[in-house]
Design a protein around this motif. Structure first.
Motif, PDB file in Angstrom:
ATOM      1  N   ARG A   8     -35.418   9.519  -2.321  1.00 54.95           N
ATOM      2  CA  ARG A   8     -36.584  10.400  -2.330  1.00 54.95           C
ATOM      3  C   ARG A   8     -37.814   9.667  -2.875  1.00 54.95           C
ATOM      4  O   ARG A   8     -38.748  10.286  -3.397  1.00 54.95           O
ATOM      5  CB  ARG A   8     -36.304  11.644  -3.181  1.00 54.95           C
ATOM      6  CG  ARG A   8     -35.158  12.493  -2.638  1.00 54.95           C
ATOM      7  CD  ARG A   8     -34.980  13.772  -3.432  1.00 54.95           C
ATOM      8  NE  ARG A   8     -36.231  14.422  -3.719  1.00 54.95           N
ATOM      9  CZ  ARG A   8     -36.919  15.154  -2.851  1.00 54.95           C
ATOM     10  NH1 ARG A   8     -36.459  15.343  -1.643  1.00 54.95           N
ATOM     11  NH2 ARG A   8     -38.058  15.704  -3.203  1.00 54.95           N
TER      12      ARG A   8
ATOM     13  N   GLN B  33     -31.137  18.322  -3.460  1.00 46.66           N
ATOM     14  CA  GLN B  33     -32.351  17.529  -3.277  1.00 46.66           C
ATOM     15  C   GLN B  33     -32.426  17.210  -1.793  1.00 46.66           C
ATOM     16  O   GLN B  33     -31.437  16.763  -1.213  1.00 46.66           O
ATOM     17  CB  GLN B  33     -32.242  16.197  -4.044  1.00 46.66           C
ATOM     18  CG  GLN B  33     -31.881  16.348  -5.508  1.00 46.66           C
ATOM     19  CD  GLN B  33     -31.554  14.999  -6.163  1.00 46.66           C
ATOM     20  OE1 GLN B  33     -30.582  14.347  -5.785  1.00 46.66           O
ATOM     21  NE2 GLN B  33     -32.370  14.604  -7.126  1.00 46.66           N
TER      22      GLN B  33
ATOM     23  N   ASP C 293     -36.164  19.514  -4.826  1.00 43.46           N
ATOM     24  CA  ASP C 293     -35.419  18.597  -5.693  1.00 43.46           C
ATOM     25  C   ASP C 293     -35.201  19.334  -7.010  1.00 43.46           C
ATOM     26  O   ASP C 293     -36.102  19.413  -7.833  1.00 43.46           O
ATOM     27  CB  ASP C 293     -36.229  17.316  -5.911  1.00 43.46           C
ATOM     28  CG  ASP C 293     -35.528  16.331  -6.851  1.00 43.46           C
ATOM     29  OD1 ASP C 293     -34.381  16.616  -7.258  1.00 43.46           O
ATOM     30  OD2 ASP C 293     -36.137  15.298  -7.171  1.00 43.46           O
TER      31      ASP C 293
END
Lengths: 388, 388
Positions: free
Chosen positions: B255, A192, A306
């Motif tokens: 993220r 990710q 991701d």
């Protein structure tokens, strides 16, 4: 600015074609993208080296990084001013031996070396996509490359190999097409994109956006033909520092000035140290061969990388990986640090998949995957010969 | 854009002045710069906290970093929208105890908070220096600060303390004025700017130069009053990433998206992750309070930082350091890594000078010198009380 390298008029692969010559595959069906866009057709430019076995069992796919392209091996040629980016790794008798393997490398979706990207002609109106080009992801790149199965008559890759963004594609290949990949080699990559990786990518985008010649992405038809080359140069400089290491820069440049005969006492604001000249050189070199919009879109695809997305979390996503994996990390990598390669290895191992981790001792930083091929080659050769 | 904070009309320090109020000292003699330029006069703005002892033996000088200024302590005030940058370190009963020490901090030469810099008025024609401002060095900053000896009636600093560029000034103070400094505390700094540090600085300069509103440095009188704030924002973003750490960004932002309710499947090229919002925030915050030309000139001064220059090499330069030294390093610092603090400690120790090294365990990266004051305070307190 449109793709400046003519693409052959026919893309069908024939065994007697010269190795390394660019061919193209076209899917004329609408191609739906992960982030919601649709491309009405997709072209994938690729090169091959070696000979496909009668049972098509020896095909190895190489995935390129951010500003790479299909020219992984072979001499400089039309449209490729330098030899292949893994020239010392792929070829007859080399670590990825083209006397044994049929090696394929495709320019990614979003690129500017023949595959469909922002500088490509929109089929609806014959003008470049420019700002109309949709957001793409690593998964879109992989799904576009899947056109090569039919094109080449391959059921399954013996291995999919790549570094950096190439490694992201490698991981997605194994997760999207678990039955069509026999082994994978992700090098200096991540599961990710981290916040720091996203930060560097975002800064590069803002720099290109700051260049008034970017024109919102529609600069191809600018009256003066002048694209955002300066913005792209500086964006590349940011990346270039993250691609190398503090040690390397100190050893290679130290505090030497470009103009060594001029006393430092006459320095002005824009006189340069050697490291600045190096950055300018790499920035200009990229801006001559690469499209700024491709840089933006491919960079965004990396930020969006991701493997867990839509797969019920990271562990569940890793559970899709059912084939042997060789993970390669670099000691001095500050962009995709070694701990990220160790994490890939650890997570895959914990699920009982045969996994190896190979560590490259190098001061070259992230770019060691392109430079230290003497260290990367042997473990890949051995891995390709393992019993599957 | 000229200095937007009125400077008091008289600069003489009086014991009954309010602590932390800005004062200024002016040298009206021509000030020759190391790189060959001359300033016809120099203003140094400074603040003080605490009371100078009758024998003037308790004066401590604090040196600020790139975008800092004289407001090291005290609440937000006119021209300083936030409390002092070492607010939790300097004050009554704090680690640098203003009940005990007379603490002084001056805005550096080249700055934009009152000391002479590119946005200052050129005495010859009453217009801002702009592109006419000469290249300055860390040594010039230190020599300009020396005006404070006479201004305050001080013979010798009990200690000179600073982090990052402040640490560069600390080292130069001890080398330029070995008899007028009793001890030094360089924190998260370097003896010589490395090629990687120069690379980051050079990229920031090129980004500001790319902004058409920079206008070659003469934007102060632009008709639309519009300076290169966007270029400065993005340059700051580059620095901001180097000021923090991978771990911190991962823990703090991961993220996550700015717009968490919008599905990622509808992402476009400019939608942002939280880390991007953070970078934008820090870039904009700096651009509101800082002058782009000051950013350029001070950045260049850091690139030119080299204690060895003109002193017969590094070892000979270090030989000028004859006072006790406390070096402070940060484990997660990627810009001025711990090894550089260890080098300072090792070189100074090898010459028989009493030297200590204190290591801050922190994931905050370079900025830990501003954040982890709980770790920085105790060794400084102890060091200030050592017998000299």
């Amino acid at each position: 600015m449109s793709p400046d390298h003519p693409i052959p008029a026919s893309g069908a692969w024939r065994p007697d074609d010269a190795p390394g010559r660019r061919r193209f595959a076209v899917s004329r069906r609408p191609f739906s993208l992960e982030m919601g866009g649709v491309l009405s057709e997709v072209t994938v430019v690729y090169e091959t080296w070696g000979t496909l076995a009668a049972d098509a069992s020896n095909a190895v796919l190489i995935c390129h990084a951010w500003t790479g392209d299909s020219h992984a091996a072979g001499p400089a040629q039309d449209g490729h001013p330098t030899p292949g980016w893994w020239e010392r790794l792929i070829g007859p008798g080399l670590a990825i031996d083209t006397d044994e393997w049929f090696v394929v490398c495709a320019n990614v979706l979003g690129g500017c070396q023949g595959s469909t990207g922002p500088s490509s002609i929109h089929p609806d109106d014959g003008r470049p996509y420019g700002s109309r080009f949709p957001v793409i992801t690593i998964r879109d790149m992989v799904r576009a490359q899947a056109v090569l199965f039919d094109e080449l008559g391959i059921e399954r890759w013996r291995s999919v190999i790549g570094g950096s963004m190439g490694g992201m594609q490698v991981l997605e290949w194994a997760m999207i097409f678990p039955d069509r990949v026999a082994s994978v080699v992700p090098i200096a990559t991540s599961l990710q994109a981290t916040a720091q990786q996203i930060a560097w990518g975002a800064i590069g985008r803002r720099i290109i956006g700051l260049d008034p010649r970017w024109r919102g992405g529609d600069y191809y038809d600018a009256q003066d033909g002048d694209g955002p080359s300066e913005g792209l140069e500086i964006a590349r400089q940011v990346a270039q520092v993250t691609f190398r290491s503090d040690d390397l820069f100190t050893d290679r440049f130290g505090r030497r000035l470009v103009d060594r005969n001029r006393p430092i006492e006459t320095f002005d604001l824009w006189q340069r140290f050697e490291v600045e000249s190096y950055l300018d050189y790499h920035g200009e070199k990229l801006a001559r061969r690469f499209d700024a919009n491709s840089y933006l879109h491919i960079g965004k695809a990396m930020d969006l990388h991701d493997v867990a997305r839509g797969r019920g979390g990271l562990r569940s996503a890793i559970g899709r990986l059912r084939v042997p994996l060789l993970s390669v990390g670099i000691t001095s990598d500050i962009l995709y640090p070694l701990y990220q390669q160790q994490e890939i290895h650890r997570m895959v191992s914990s699920l009982g998949v045969p996994a190896e981790l190979h560590v490259i001792e190098s001061q070259h930083g992230h770019d060691a995957f392109l430079i230290d091929v003497d260290q990367i080659g042997p473990p890949i050769t051995k891995f390709l010969h393992r019993d599957l």
